[in-house]
Design an enzyme around this catalytic site. Structure first.
Site, PDB file in Angstrom:
ATOM      1  N   LYS A 176      43.074  34.095  29.846  1.00 32.16           N
ATOM      2  CA  LYS A 176      43.471  34.743  28.585  1.00 32.16           C
ATOM      3  C   LYS A 176      44.962  34.594  28.377  1.00 32.16           C
ATOM      4  O   LYS A 176      45.761  34.997  29.228  1.00 32.16           O
ATOM      5  CB  LYS A 176      43.094  36.230  28.601  1.00 32.16           C
ATOM      6  N   GLY A 228      51.166  41.135  34.495  1.00 34.57           N
ATOM      7  CA  GLY A 228      51.594  41.866  33.304  1.00 34.57           C
ATOM      8  C   GLY A 228      52.165  43.225  33.687  1.00 34.57           C
ATOM      9  O   GLY A 228      52.683  43.405  34.796  1.00 34.57           O
ATOM     10  N   SER A 229      52.046  44.173  32.774  1.00 36.56           N
ATOM     11  CA  SER A 229      52.726  45.456  32.972  1.00 36.56           C
ATOM     12  C   SER A 229      51.908  46.411  33.846  1.00 36.56           C
ATOM     13  O   SER A 229      50.697  46.250  34.012  1.00 36.56           O
ATOM     14  CB  SER A 229      52.966  46.108  31.613  1.00 36.56           C
ATOM     15  N   THR A 232      49.021  48.140  31.872  1.00 34.40           N
ATOM     16  CA  THR A 232      47.812  47.318  31.699  1.00 34.40           C
ATOM     17  C   THR A 232      47.108  47.129  33.040  1.00 34.40           C
ATOM     18  O   THR A 232      45.873  47.126  33.105  1.00 34.40           O
ATOM     19  CB  THR A 232      48.162  45.960  31.062  1.00 34.40           C
ATOM     20  N   GLY A 233      47.886  46.991  34.108  1.00 37.34           N
ATOM     21  CA  GLY A 233      47.280  46.863  35.443  1.00 37.34           C
ATOM     22  C   GLY A 233      46.405  48.070  35.762  1.00 37.34           C
ATOM     23  O   GLY A 233      45.283  47.933  36.270  1.00 37.34           O
ATOM     24  N   GLU A 251      49.929  41.435  39.601  1.00 35.94           N
ATOM     25  CA  GLU A 251      51.365  41.087  39.687  1.00 35.94           C
ATOM     26  C   GLU A 251      52.040  41.830  38.550  1.00 35.94           C
ATOM     27  O   GLU A 251      51.929  41.416  37.393  1.00 35.94           O
ATOM     28  CB  GLU A 251      51.554  39.575  39.506  1.00 35.94           C
ATOM     29  N   CYS A 286      59.822  39.578  35.687  1.00 35.56           N
ATOM     30  CA  CYS A 286      59.406  40.662  36.586  1.00 35.56           C
ATOM     31  C   CYS A 286      60.406  40.803  37.722  1.00 35.56           C
ATOM     32  O   CYS A 286      60.645  41.881  38.223  1.00 35.56           O
ATOM     33  CB  CYS A 286      58.022  40.366  37.137  1.00 35.56           C
ATOM     34  N   GLU A 387      61.505  49.865  34.233  1.00 38.61           N
ATOM     35  CA  GLU A 387      61.649  48.445  33.904  1.00 38.61           C
ATOM     36  C   GLU A 387      61.898  48.318  32.395  1.00 38.61           C
ATOM     37  O   GLU A 387      61.124  48.836  31.587  1.00 38.61           O
ATOM     38  CB  GLU A 387      60.373  47.678  34.266  1.00 38.61           C
TER      39      GLU A 387
HETATM   40  P1  NAD Z   1      51.080  43.325  29.160  1.00 39.24           P
HETATM   41  O1  NAD Z   1      50.521  44.075  30.308  1.00 39.24           O
HETATM   42  O2  NAD Z   1      51.329  44.029  27.900  1.00 39.24           O
HETATM   43  O3  NAD Z   1      50.132  42.087  28.785  1.00 39.24           O
HETATM   44  C1  NAD Z   1      49.771  41.106  29.723  1.00 39.24           C
HETATM   45  C2  NAD Z   1      48.435  40.506  29.322  1.00 39.24           C
HETATM   46  O4  NAD Z   1      47.424  41.497  29.431  1.00 39.24           O
HETATM   47  C3  NAD Z   1      48.384  40.011  27.878  1.00 39.24           C
HETATM   48  O5  NAD Z   1      47.659  38.789  27.848  1.00 39.24           O
HETATM   49  C4  NAD Z   1      47.625  41.117  27.180  1.00 39.24           C
HETATM   50  O6  NAD Z   1      46.937  40.701  26.036  1.00 39.24           O
HETATM   51  C5  NAD Z   1      46.653  41.544  28.257  1.00 39.24           C
HETATM   52  N1  NAD Z   1      46.107  42.900  28.085  1.00 39.24           N
HETATM   53  C6  NAD Z   1      46.645  43.941  27.401  1.00 39.24           C
HETATM   54  N2  NAD Z   1      45.844  45.022  27.476  1.00 39.24           N
HETATM   55  C7  NAD Z   1      44.781  44.667  28.232  1.00 39.24           C
HETATM   56  C8  NAD Z   1      43.625  45.354  28.690  1.00 39.24           C
HETATM   57  N3  NAD Z   1      43.402  46.624  28.385  1.00 39.24           N
HETATM   58  N4  NAD Z   1      42.749  44.691  29.474  1.00 39.24           N
HETATM   59  C9  NAD Z   1      42.978  43.409  29.823  1.00 39.24           C
HETATM   60  N5  NAD Z   1      44.046  42.708  29.409  1.00 39.24           N
HETATM   61  C10 NAD Z   1      44.939  43.314  28.628  1.00 39.24           C
HETATM   62  O7  NAD Z   1      52.389  42.628  29.715  1.00 39.24           O
HETATM   63  P2  NAD Z   1      53.474  41.787  28.889  1.00 39.24           P
HETATM   64  O8  NAD Z   1      54.250  42.721  28.060  1.00 39.24           O
HETATM   65  O9  NAD Z   1      52.838  40.588  28.276  1.00 39.24           O
HETATM   66  O10 NAD Z   1      54.366  41.227  30.087  1.00 39.24           O
HETATM   67  C11 NAD Z   1      55.425  41.935  30.611  1.00 39.24           C
HETATM   68  C12 NAD Z   1      55.083  42.585  31.917  1.00 39.24           C
HETATM   69  O11 NAD Z   1      54.563  41.611  32.832  1.00 39.24           O
HETATM   70  C13 NAD Z   1      56.298  43.172  32.598  1.00 39.24           C
HETATM   71  O12 NAD Z   1      55.985  44.443  33.111  1.00 39.24           O
HETATM   72  C14 NAD Z   1      56.564  42.199  33.732  1.00 39.24           C
HETATM   73  O13 NAD Z   1      57.270  42.737  34.803  1.00 39.24           O
HETATM   74  C15 NAD Z   1      55.196  41.762  34.103  1.00 39.24           C
HETATM   75  N6  NAD Z   1      55.225  40.495  34.846  1.00 39.24           N
HETATM   76  C16 NAD Z   1      54.981  40.484  36.199  1.00 39.24           C
HETATM   77  C17 NAD Z   1      55.063  39.300  36.921  1.00 39.24           C
HETATM   78  C18 NAD Z   1      54.832  39.264  38.416  1.00 39.24           C
HETATM   79  O14 NAD Z   1      54.645  38.170  38.951  1.00 39.24           O
HETATM   80  N7  NAD Z   1      54.865  40.378  39.113  1.00 39.24           N
HETATM   81  C19 NAD Z   1      55.386  38.125  36.268  1.00 39.24           C
HETATM   82  C20 NAD Z   1      55.637  38.174  34.881  1.00 39.24           C
HETATM   83  C21 NAD Z   1      55.550  39.351  34.194  1.00 39.24           C
END
Ligand code: NAD
Length: 483
Positions: A176, A228-229, A232-233, A251, A286, A387
């Site tokens: 996705k 992601g965040s 969301t995790g 992650e 991140c 963050e």
């Molecule tokens: P986000 O969590 O908003 O979105 C990430 C993805 O998850 C998107 O594709 C989004 O559409 C999807 N998503 C949103 N809600 C969902 C749900 N309920 N179920 C399943 N999928 C869903 O994150 P973002 O704003 O795109 O990215 C920024 C965040 O990502 C920051 O917190 C950053 O630190 C983190 N990040 C972590 C790493 C790592 O390796 N640790 C790397 C890059 C970014």
């Protein structure tokens, strides 16, 4: 500027397709707010079709030898490189990441395909002498259909690199893409469609709700790799648990400290911190070294050096190779980062440089934020704790090592940390006591192929970029031959 990339459909079962709803998400160039293309606003039904296609393709993919799978992954890597220029222009226009540094993203994605392609024979089992007469051993088997969900900051790099381990392990993938900056997912799809059998990689685009959520809840998806965040995790852990037993790896975010001890070369430490902030992605990393924790003896000098370096960064068109920082990714994220900056001011941090929208006429449109430094930040302030995922650094002062370590550990996160000292005992003791998945001593580079990258505490679960990532896409089966 002025690029338009048109409609960029999803890839399901080897066929490029619009969403079942026929709705699209319009992508804008964050540097100009111009519309630059569209990606389908996927639906639950599209996710169902993608998972079915992946499930259908999986037995055939898993029946290939590791050498055949490796050869195809290497071909995909070559496909990424062959399209590098096209990917770069699209990605810089869609994300706002500066093109000079973005070049590495395509190479990193290709490099991970090649790295995991070489690890097939490491998917080993064990033989255990459980009885004197029998034979007792384990096999590693794929999960079947794997979901990978990626964020907006490096859409192509994460999407490309994150295919490697699950595919090498014999899984098929539904990927996705992020809802802001989804366009390069289509170029990734083109390479996959050229190189891989249909259904081995499926790419769905759209919002987290419903697309990400439907993917997580799908009963035939037993393994989910999410980047992601934290919020969301947590939602993914809840949703997965409501439908079936799934292996979820995460992650997530960071508020990464870089500790400067009194014997350190302060200039080197500040250079590493500013470079580790990743201003080339407007701090949207991140692993950004967003907290500089400095011993009181070096504090004033560190603040001044940081101010000078950050204030000198050249903001500009992400497609201009001389630009050192572009805009933040989207209108929503712009508001979020600006609200953090306001909080920094209101909670009493000292604004050292930046703090708003750049004044020049060139930045009138777009999601531009000045690279910003706050000093005198305490761990209870929002800018010292949360963050921001933007171009904002926080500098804090400490007196004793105990205080420094307590400060470093005083957040919900534990992704990366840096330590600057020439005292090996202090360095290693501190490295052991910091709650963090990755620690760099006398530097801020945290990614090395073959070593795990991943967080502890609320920064995540499960290391990637190393053998353990490959093994995490397998599950063990114990076989007992009783004689
Ligand atoms: P986000 O969590 O908003 O979105 C990430 C993805 O998850 C998107 O594709 C989004 O559409 C999807 N998503 C949103 N809600 C969902 C749900 N309920 N179920 C399943 N999928 C869903 O994150 P973002 O704003 O795109 O990215 C920024 C965040 O990502 C920051 O917190 C950053 O630190 C983190 N990040 C972590 C790493 C790592 O390796 N640790 C790397 C890059 C970014």
């Amino acid at each position: 500027m002025g690029h338009h990339f048109g409609d960029r459909p999803m890839l399901i079962g080897g066929v490029f397709t619009a969403a079942s709803s026929k709705e699209w998400i319009t992508s804008v160039n964050p540097a100009t707010e111009d519309e630059i293309g569209r990606a389908p606003a996927g639906t639950k039904e599209d996710v169902g079709r993608a998972v079915d296609a992946a499930a259908q393709a999986q037995p055939g993919w898993n029946a290939k030898s590791i050498w055949e799978r490796a050869a195809l992954l290497r071909k995909a890597a070559a496909g990424f490189r062959a399209r590098a220029q096209e990917i770069l222009v699209m990605e810089a226009t869609d994300t706002g990441n500066t093109i000079a540094k973005l070049r590495a993203d395509v190479e990193i994605a290709a490099g991970y395909l090649e790295y995991f392609a070489g690890l097939g024979t490491e998917m080993k089992g064990d033989t255990v002498p459980a009885t004197s007469t029998g034979l007792h051993f384990t096999l590693r088997e794929p999960y079947g259909v794997v979901a990978r969900i990626v964020p907006f900051n490096h859409p192509f790099m994460f999407a490309g690199a994150h295919l490697a381990a699950p595919l090498m392990a014999g899984n098929t993938v539904v990927l996705k893409t992020p809802e802001t900056s989804p366009l390069s997912g289509h170029l990734l799809g083109q390479v996959c469609a050229e190189v891989l059998p249909p259904g081995v990689v499926n790419i769905v685009s759209g919002y987290g709700m419903p697309v990400g959520d439907a993917l997580v809840r799908h009963p035939n998806v037993r393994r989910i790799g999410f980047t992601g965040s934290v919020a969301t995790g947590l939602a993914i852990q809840r949703a997965a648990a409501e439908t079936s037993v799934k292996h979820v790896s995460l992650e997530l975010g960071g508020k990464n400290p870089l500790l400067v001890f009194p014997d350190a070369d302060v200039e080197k430490a500040v250079t590493a911190a500013v470079s580790g902030m990743n201003f080339s992605w407007a701090g949207q990393s991140c692993g950004s070294t967003s907290r500089l924790l400095v011993h009181e003896s070096l504090y004033a000098r560190a603040v001044e050096l940081t101010r000078a370096k950050v204030a000198a960064l050249k903001l500009g068109d992400p497609l201009d190779p001389s630009s050192e920082m572009g805009p933040v990714n989207s209108a929503g994220h712009y508001k979020r980062v600006m609200s953090f900056i306001d909080k920094g001011r209101n909670e009493g941090a000292k604004l050292v440089t930046g703090g708003g929208r750049p004044k020049s006429e060139a930045f009138k449109r777009g999601y531009w934020i000045e690279p910003t430094v706050f000093a005198n930040v305490s761990p209870d302030m929002t800018v010292g704790r949360e963050e921001i995922f933007g171009p904002v650094m926080a500098i804090s002062k400490w007196k004793t090592t105990e205080e420094a370590i307590a400060m470093a550990n005083a957040t919900q996160y534990g992704l990366t940390a840096g330590i600057f000292t020439n005292d090996i005992t202090v360095a290693l003791n501190t490295a052991k006591r910091i709650e963090s998945g990755v620690v760099a001593i006398n530097g801020s580079v945290m990614h090395f192929v073959g070593l795990p990258f991943g967080g502890v505490k609320n920064s995540g679960l499960g290391g990637e970029e190393a053998l353990e990532e490959l093994l995490s896409y397998t599950q063990s089966k114990a076989i007992h031959v009783l004689m």
